[in-house]
Design a protein around this motif. Structure first.
Motif, PDB file in Angstrom:
ATOM      1  N   LEU A 127       0.823  -1.208   0.000  1.00 56.68           N
ATOM      2  CA  LEU A 127       0.000   0.000   0.000  1.00 56.68           C
ATOM      3  C   LEU A 127       0.859   1.260   0.000  1.00 56.68           C
ATOM      4  CD1 LEU A 127      -2.836  -1.040   2.453  1.00 56.68           C
ATOM      5  CD2 LEU A 127      -3.052  -0.619  -0.005  1.00 56.68           C
ATOM      6  N   LEU A 128       1.938   1.246   0.754  1.00 59.37           N
ATOM      7  CA  LEU A 128       2.816   2.420   0.800  1.00 59.37           C
ATOM      8  C   LEU A 128       3.525   2.655  -0.530  1.00 59.37           C
ATOM      9  CD1 LEU A 128       4.285   1.975   4.386  1.00 59.37           C
ATOM     10  CD2 LEU A 128       2.732   3.788   3.604  1.00 59.37           C
ATOM     11  N   ALA A 129       3.725   1.589  -1.309  1.00 59.13           N
ATOM     12  CA  ALA A 129       4.375   1.725  -2.611  1.00 59.13           C
ATOM     13  C   ALA A 129       3.384   2.119  -3.703  1.00 59.13           C
ATOM     14  CB  ALA A 129       5.057   0.411  -2.996  1.00 59.13           C
ATOM     15  N   GLY A 130       2.102   2.025  -3.415  1.00 60.69           N
ATOM     16  CA  GLY A 130       1.080   2.316  -4.421  1.00 60.69           C
ATOM     17  C   GLY A 130       0.567   3.739  -4.337  1.00 60.69           C
ATOM     18  N   PRO A 131      -0.528   4.004  -5.061  1.00 62.60           N
ATOM     19  CA  PRO A 131      -1.117   5.340  -5.056  1.00 62.60           C
ATOM     20  C   PRO A 131      -1.616   5.742  -3.669  1.00 62.60           C
ATOM     21  CG  PRO A 131      -2.112   3.939  -6.749  1.00 62.60           C
ATOM     22  CD  PRO A 131      -1.239   3.074  -5.912  1.00 62.60           C
ATOM     23  N   LYS A 132      -1.382   6.996  -3.294  1.00 60.19           N
ATOM     24  CA  LYS A 132      -1.770   7.485  -1.979  1.00 60.19           C
ATOM     25  C   LYS A 132      -3.281   7.355  -1.753  1.00 60.19           C
ATOM     26  CE  LYS A 132      -1.407  11.279   1.209  1.00 60.19           C
ATOM     27  NZ  LYS A 132      -0.892  12.557   1.557  1.00 60.19           N
ATOM     28  N   GLU A 133      -4.068   7.524  -2.826  1.00 59.55           N
ATOM     29  CA  GLU A 133      -5.525   7.418  -2.702  1.00 59.55           C
ATOM     30  C   GLU A 133      -5.925   6.017  -2.264  1.00 59.55           C
ATOM     31  OE1 GLU A 133      -4.463   7.880  -6.498  1.00 59.55           O
ATOM     32  OE2 GLU A 133      -3.552   9.450  -5.293  1.00 59.55           O
ATOM     33  N   GLN A 134      -5.211   5.011  -2.771  1.00 57.36           N
ATOM     34  CA  GLN A 134      -5.520   3.631  -2.415  1.00 57.36           C
ATOM     35  C   GLN A 134      -5.225   3.401  -0.935  1.00 57.36           C
ATOM     36  OE1 GLN A 134      -3.197   0.579  -4.349  1.00 57.36           O
ATOM     37  NE2 GLN A 134      -4.969  -0.784  -4.412  1.00 57.36           N
ATOM     38  N   LEU A 135      -4.106   3.918  -0.458  1.00 55.71           N
ATOM     39  CA  LEU A 135      -3.763   3.803   0.954  1.00 55.71           C
ATOM     40  C   LEU A 135      -4.843   4.452   1.805  1.00 55.71           C
ATOM     41  CD1 LEU A 135      -1.811   3.100   3.261  1.00 55.71           C
ATOM     42  CD2 LEU A 135      -0.639   5.260   2.787  1.00 55.71           C
ATOM     43  N   GLU A 136      -5.260   5.635   1.434  1.00 58.29           N
ATOM     44  CA  GLU A 136      -6.313   6.337   2.180  1.00 58.29           C
ATOM     45  C   GLU A 136      -7.617   5.546   2.166  1.00 58.29           C
ATOM     46  OE1 GLU A 136      -5.886   9.047   4.071  1.00 58.29           O
ATOM     47  OE2 GLU A 136      -3.778   8.918   3.536  1.00 58.29           O
ATOM     48  N   GLN A 137      -7.967   4.968   1.025  1.00 59.81           N
ATOM     49  CA  GLN A 137      -9.196   4.187   0.906  1.00 59.81           C
ATOM     50  C   GLN A 137      -9.161   2.988   1.843  1.00 59.81           C
ATOM     51  OE1 GLN A 137      -9.752   2.337  -2.901  1.00 59.81           O
ATOM     52  NE2 GLN A 137     -11.741   1.498  -2.361  1.00 59.81           N
ATOM     53  N   TYR A 138      -8.068   2.259   1.846  1.00 62.66           N
ATOM     54  CA  TYR A 138      -7.976   1.077   2.696  1.00 62.66           C
ATOM     55  C   TYR A 138      -7.918   1.449   4.172  1.00 62.66           C
ATOM     56  CZ  TYR A 138      -7.767  -1.973  -1.274  1.00 62.66           C
ATOM     57  OH  TYR A 138      -8.100  -2.657  -2.417  1.00 62.66           O
ATOM     58  N   ARG A 139      -7.331   2.592   4.480  1.00 63.45           N
ATOM     59  CA  ARG A 139      -7.314   3.047   5.867  1.00 63.45           C
ATOM     60  C   ARG A 139      -8.733   3.367   6.323  1.00 63.45           C
ATOM     61  NH1 ARG A 139      -6.289   8.231   7.841  1.00 63.45           N
ATOM     62  NH2 ARG A 139      -5.462   8.748   5.828  1.00 63.45           N
ATOM     63  N   GLU A 140      -9.466   4.085   5.477  1.00 67.22           N
ATOM     64  CA  GLU A 140     -10.847   4.465   5.812  1.00 67.22           C
ATOM     65  C   GLU A 140     -11.774   3.267   5.902  1.00 67.22           C
ATOM     66  OE1 GLU A 140     -13.185   7.476   3.708  1.00 67.22           O
ATOM     67  OE2 GLU A 140     -11.323   8.657   3.662  1.00 67.22           O
ATOM     68  N   VAL A 141     -11.763   2.451   4.866  1.00 67.03           N
ATOM     69  CA  VAL A 141     -12.731   1.351   4.771  1.00 67.03           C
ATOM     70  C   VAL A 141     -12.386   0.198   5.696  1.00 67.03           C
ATOM     71  CG1 VAL A 141     -13.757  -0.341   3.202  1.00 67.03           C
ATOM     72  CG2 VAL A 141     -13.355   1.987   2.425  1.00 67.03           C
ATOM     73  N   TYR A 142     -11.110  -0.208   5.712  1.00 66.32           N
ATOM     74  CA  TYR A 142     -10.718  -1.417   6.433  1.00 66.32           C
ATOM     75  C   TYR A 142      -9.954  -1.158   7.720  1.00 66.32           C
ATOM     76  CZ  TYR A 142     -11.989  -3.202   1.882  1.00 66.32           C
ATOM     77  OH  TYR A 142     -12.666  -3.473   0.722  1.00 66.32           O
ATOM     78  N   GLY A 143      -9.585   0.072   7.970  1.00 66.59           N
ATOM     79  CA  GLY A 143      -8.877   0.387   9.193  1.00 66.59           C
ATOM     80  C   GLY A 143      -7.413   0.012   9.187  1.00 66.59           C
ATOM     81  N   ILE A 144      -6.850  -0.260   8.007  1.00 60.27           N
ATOM     82  CA  ILE A 144      -5.434  -0.605   7.922  1.00 60.27           C
ATOM     83  C   ILE A 144      -4.609   0.659   8.106  1.00 60.27           C
ATOM     84  CG2 ILE A 144      -3.606  -1.448   6.390  1.00 60.27           C
ATOM     85  CD1 ILE A 144      -5.671  -3.310   5.145  1.00 60.27           C
ATOM     86  N   VAL A 145      -3.737   0.638   9.104  1.00 64.76           N
ATOM     87  CA  VAL A 145      -2.898   1.792   9.394  1.00 64.76           C
ATOM     88  C   VAL A 145      -1.445   1.385   9.166  1.00 64.76           C
ATOM     89  CG1 VAL A 145      -2.165   3.438  11.159  1.00 64.76           C
ATOM     90  CG2 VAL A 145      -4.535   2.641  11.088  1.00 64.76           C
ATOM     91  N   CYS A 146      -0.774   2.118   8.287  1.00 65.32           N
ATOM     92  CA  CYS A 146       0.625   1.835   7.968  1.00 65.32           C
ATOM     93  C   CYS A 146       1.513   2.947   8.522  1.00 65.32           C
ATOM     94  CB  CYS A 146       0.805   1.719   6.459  1.00 65.32           C
ATOM     95  SG  CYS A 146      -0.193   0.413   5.718  1.00 65.32           S
ATOM     96  N   ASP A 147       2.636   2.544   9.106  1.00 64.96           N
ATOM     97  CA  ASP A 147       3.589   3.515   9.655  1.00 64.96           C
ATOM     98  C   ASP A 147       4.303   4.269   8.560  1.00 64.96           C
ATOM     99  OD1 ASP A 147       2.892   2.492  12.138  1.00 64.96           O
ATOM    100  OD2 ASP A 147       4.534   1.038  12.109  1.00 64.96           O
TER     101      ASP A 147
END
Length: 177
Positions: free
Chosen positions: A157-177
Protein backbone atom coordinates in the motif's frame (compact mmCIF):
# COMPACT_ATOMS: atom_id res chain seq x y z
CA UNK A 1 17.52 -12.55 -7.44
CA UNK A 2 14.56 -14.80 -6.68
CA UNK A 3 11.34 -13.16 -5.71
CA UNK A 4 8.08 -14.14 -4.07
CA UNK A 5 4.84 -13.46 -5.85
CA UNK A 6 2.18 -11.71 -3.87
CA UNK A 7 -1.33 -11.10 -5.05
CA UNK A 8 -2.67 -7.67 -4.12
CA UNK A 9 -5.94 -9.33 -3.19
CA UNK A 10 -4.08 -11.94 -1.19
CA UNK A 11 -1.83 -9.48 0.59
CA UNK A 12 -4.80 -7.42 1.65
CA UNK A 13 -6.72 -10.48 2.71
CA UNK A 14 -9.87 -9.16 1.09
CA UNK A 15 -11.21 -12.32 -0.49
CA UNK A 16 -14.13 -12.18 1.96
CA UNK A 17 -14.66 -8.43 1.68
CA UNK A 18 -16.01 -6.25 -1.11
CA UNK A 19 -13.37 -5.27 -3.68
CA UNK A 20 -13.84 -2.75 -6.49
CA UNK A 21 -14.42 -4.78 -9.66
CA UNK A 22 -11.71 -2.93 -11.61
CA UNK A 23 -9.16 -3.88 -8.94
CA UNK A 24 -10.33 -7.47 -8.88
CA UNK A 25 -10.06 -7.82 -12.68
CA UNK A 26 -6.89 -5.81 -13.27
CA UNK A 27 -3.88 -7.61 -14.75
CA UNK A 28 -1.55 -6.11 -12.18
CA UNK A 29 -2.98 -7.93 -9.15
CA UNK A 30 0.40 -9.58 -8.77
CA UNK A 31 3.37 -7.75 -7.35
CA UNK A 32 6.84 -9.19 -7.22
CA UNK A 33 8.60 -8.60 -3.96
CA UNK A 34 12.32 -9.23 -3.57
CA UNK A 35 13.08 -11.85 -0.94
CA UNK A 36 15.23 -9.33 0.95
CA UNK A 37 12.77 -6.40 0.76
CA UNK A 38 13.35 -4.44 4.03
CA UNK A 39 9.76 -3.19 4.38
CA UNK A 40 8.32 -6.69 3.94
CA UNK A 41 10.88 -8.12 6.38
CA UNK A 42 9.87 -5.48 8.95
CA UNK A 43 6.17 -6.29 8.42
CA UNK A 44 6.87 -10.01 8.84
CA UNK A 45 8.83 -9.37 12.05
CA UNK A 46 5.93 -7.29 13.45
CA UNK A 47 3.53 -10.10 12.58
CA UNK A 48 5.77 -12.65 14.32
CA UNK A 49 6.11 -10.48 17.43
CA UNK A 50 2.31 -10.42 17.86
CA UNK A 51 1.60 -13.97 16.69
CA UNK A 52 1.02 -15.46 20.15
CA UNK A 53 -1.66 -12.86 20.91
CA UNK A 54 -3.37 -13.63 17.59
CA UNK A 55 -3.28 -17.38 18.25
CA UNK A 56 -4.79 -16.83 21.70
CA UNK A 57 -7.69 -14.93 20.11
CA UNK A 58 -8.02 -17.55 17.37
CA UNK A 59 -8.44 -20.28 20.01
CA UNK A 60 -10.89 -18.22 22.09
CA UNK A 61 -12.36 -15.47 19.86
CA UNK A 62 -13.48 -12.41 21.83
CA UNK A 63 -16.89 -10.90 21.02
CA UNK A 64 -16.81 -8.63 17.98
CA UNK A 65 -14.06 -10.59 16.21
CA UNK A 66 -14.42 -12.77 13.10
CA UNK A 67 -12.78 -13.91 9.84
CA UNK A 68 -9.51 -15.21 11.26
CA UNK A 69 -6.97 -15.78 8.45
CA UNK A 70 -3.32 -16.79 8.23
CA UNK A 71 -0.90 -16.07 5.39
CA UNK A 72 1.46 -18.85 4.31
CA UNK A 73 4.12 -19.06 1.62
CA UNK A 74 3.78 -21.88 -0.93
CA UNK A 75 5.94 -23.24 -3.72
CA UNK A 76 5.32 -26.05 -6.21
CA UNK A 77 7.21 -29.28 -5.90
CA UNK A 78 7.09 -32.43 -8.03
CA UNK A 79 4.41 -34.22 -5.99
CA UNK A 80 2.32 -31.35 -4.67
CA UNK A 81 2.98 -28.09 -2.95
CA UNK A 82 5.40 -27.21 -0.18
CA UNK A 83 5.05 -24.67 2.57
CA UNK A 84 7.94 -22.27 2.64
CA UNK A 85 9.83 -21.71 5.84
CA UNK A 86 11.84 -18.57 6.51
CA UNK A 87 15.06 -20.48 5.92
CA UNK A 88 14.09 -21.52 2.38
CA UNK A 89 12.14 -18.38 1.34
CA UNK A 90 15.11 -16.83 -0.43
CA UNK A 91 15.75 -20.06 -2.35
CA UNK A 92 12.29 -20.50 -3.90
CA UNK A 93 9.64 -18.84 -6.02
CA UNK A 94 7.05 -18.20 -3.35
CA UNK A 95 3.37 -17.37 -3.65
CA UNK A 96 1.86 -16.02 -0.44
CA UNK A 97 -1.80 -16.82 0.13
CA UNK A 98 -4.35 -16.70 2.92
CA UNK A 99 -5.98 -19.69 4.61
CA UNK A 100 -9.16 -19.63 6.68
CA UNK A 101 -11.43 -21.94 8.71
CA UNK A 102 -8.39 -22.61 10.84
CA UNK A 103 -8.34 -25.52 13.26
CA UNK A 104 -5.59 -25.58 15.86
CA UNK A 105 -4.08 -28.44 17.83
CA UNK A 106 -1.15 -27.07 19.81
CA UNK A 107 1.28 -25.59 17.27
CA UNK A 108 -0.19 -27.71 14.43
CA UNK A 109 -2.95 -26.27 12.23
CA UNK A 110 -5.21 -27.19 9.34
CA UNK A 111 -7.12 -24.70 7.21
CA UNK A 112 -8.68 -24.13 3.79
CA UNK A 113 -6.84 -22.18 1.10
CA UNK A 114 -8.82 -18.99 0.54
CA UNK A 115 -7.00 -17.63 -2.50
CA UNK A 116 -6.79 -18.83 -6.08
CA UNK A 117 -3.13 -19.44 -6.90
CA UNK A 118 -1.81 -17.35 -9.77
CA UNK A 119 1.37 -19.31 -10.48
CA UNK A 120 1.24 -22.53 -8.50
CA UNK A 121 -0.21 -25.60 -10.19
CA UNK A 122 -0.28 -28.21 -7.43
CA UNK A 123 -2.78 -26.53 -5.12
CA UNK A 124 -6.15 -24.87 -5.60
CA UNK A 125 -8.61 -22.73 -3.69
CA UNK A 126 -10.43 -24.64 -0.93
CA UNK A 127 -7.68 -27.28 -0.63
CA UNK A 128 -7.03 -28.24 2.98
CA UNK A 129 -3.49 -27.46 4.10
CA UNK A 130 -1.58 -28.49 7.19
CA UNK A 131 1.05 -26.27 8.74
CA UNK A 132 2.96 -25.43 11.89
CA UNK A 133 3.18 -22.21 13.86
CA UNK A 134 6.66 -21.65 12.42
CA UNK A 135 5.18 -21.56 8.87
CA UNK A 136 2.97 -18.52 9.57
CA UNK A 137 4.07 -15.43 7.63
CA UNK A 138 1.25 -13.04 8.59
CA UNK A 139 -2.22 -13.12 10.14
CA UNK A 140 -5.36 -11.06 10.29
CA UNK A 141 -8.87 -10.93 11.66
CA UNK A 142 -11.76 -8.48 11.73
CA UNK A 143 -12.61 -6.70 14.98
CA UNK A 144 -15.73 -4.55 15.00
CA UNK A 145 -15.52 -4.19 11.21
CA UNK A 146 -11.81 -3.24 11.05
CA UNK A 147 -8.79 -5.28 10.00
CA UNK A 148 -6.33 -6.25 12.73
CA UNK A 149 -2.91 -7.57 11.76
CA UNK A 150 -2.25 -8.01 8.02
CA UNK A 151 1.03 -6.14 8.39
CA UNK A 152 2.32 -7.32 5.02
CA UNK A 153 -0.33 -5.19 3.28
CA UNK A 154 1.49 -2.00 4.25
CA UNK A 155 4.64 -2.36 2.09
CA UNK A 156 2.41 -2.76 -0.97
CA UNK A 157 0.00 0.00 0.00
CA UNK A 158 2.82 2.42 0.80
CA UNK A 159 4.38 1.72 -2.61
CA UNK A 160 1.08 2.32 -4.42
CA UNK A 161 -1.12 5.34 -5.06
CA UNK A 162 -1.77 7.49 -1.98
CA UNK A 163 -5.53 7.42 -2.70
CA UNK A 164 -5.52 3.63 -2.41
CA UNK A 165 -3.76 3.80 0.95
CA UNK A 166 -6.31 6.34 2.18
CA UNK A 167 -9.20 4.19 0.91
CA UNK A 168 -7.98 1.08 2.70
CA UNK A 169 -7.31 3.05 5.87
CA UNK A 170 -10.85 4.46 5.81
CA UNK A 171 -12.73 1.35 4.77
CA UNK A 172 -10.72 -1.42 6.43
CA UNK A 173 -8.88 0.39 9.19
CA UNK A 174 -5.43 -0.60 7.92
CA UNK A 175 -2.90 1.79 9.39
CA UNK A 176 0.62 1.84 7.97
CA UNK A 177 3.59 3.52 9.66
Amino acid sequence: MLRGVISILSILGLFTLVIPIDLALANDNIQWIKSDDPAMAKAHEKSKSELDGFLEKLRNPPPGTENYNIKLGFTDKAEGVALVTEQMASDAEVEYMWVYQIEASGDHFTALLGDTPEYLHNIKQEDRVEFEKSDIFDWMYIENGKVKGNYTACPLLLAGPKEQLEQYREVYGIVCD
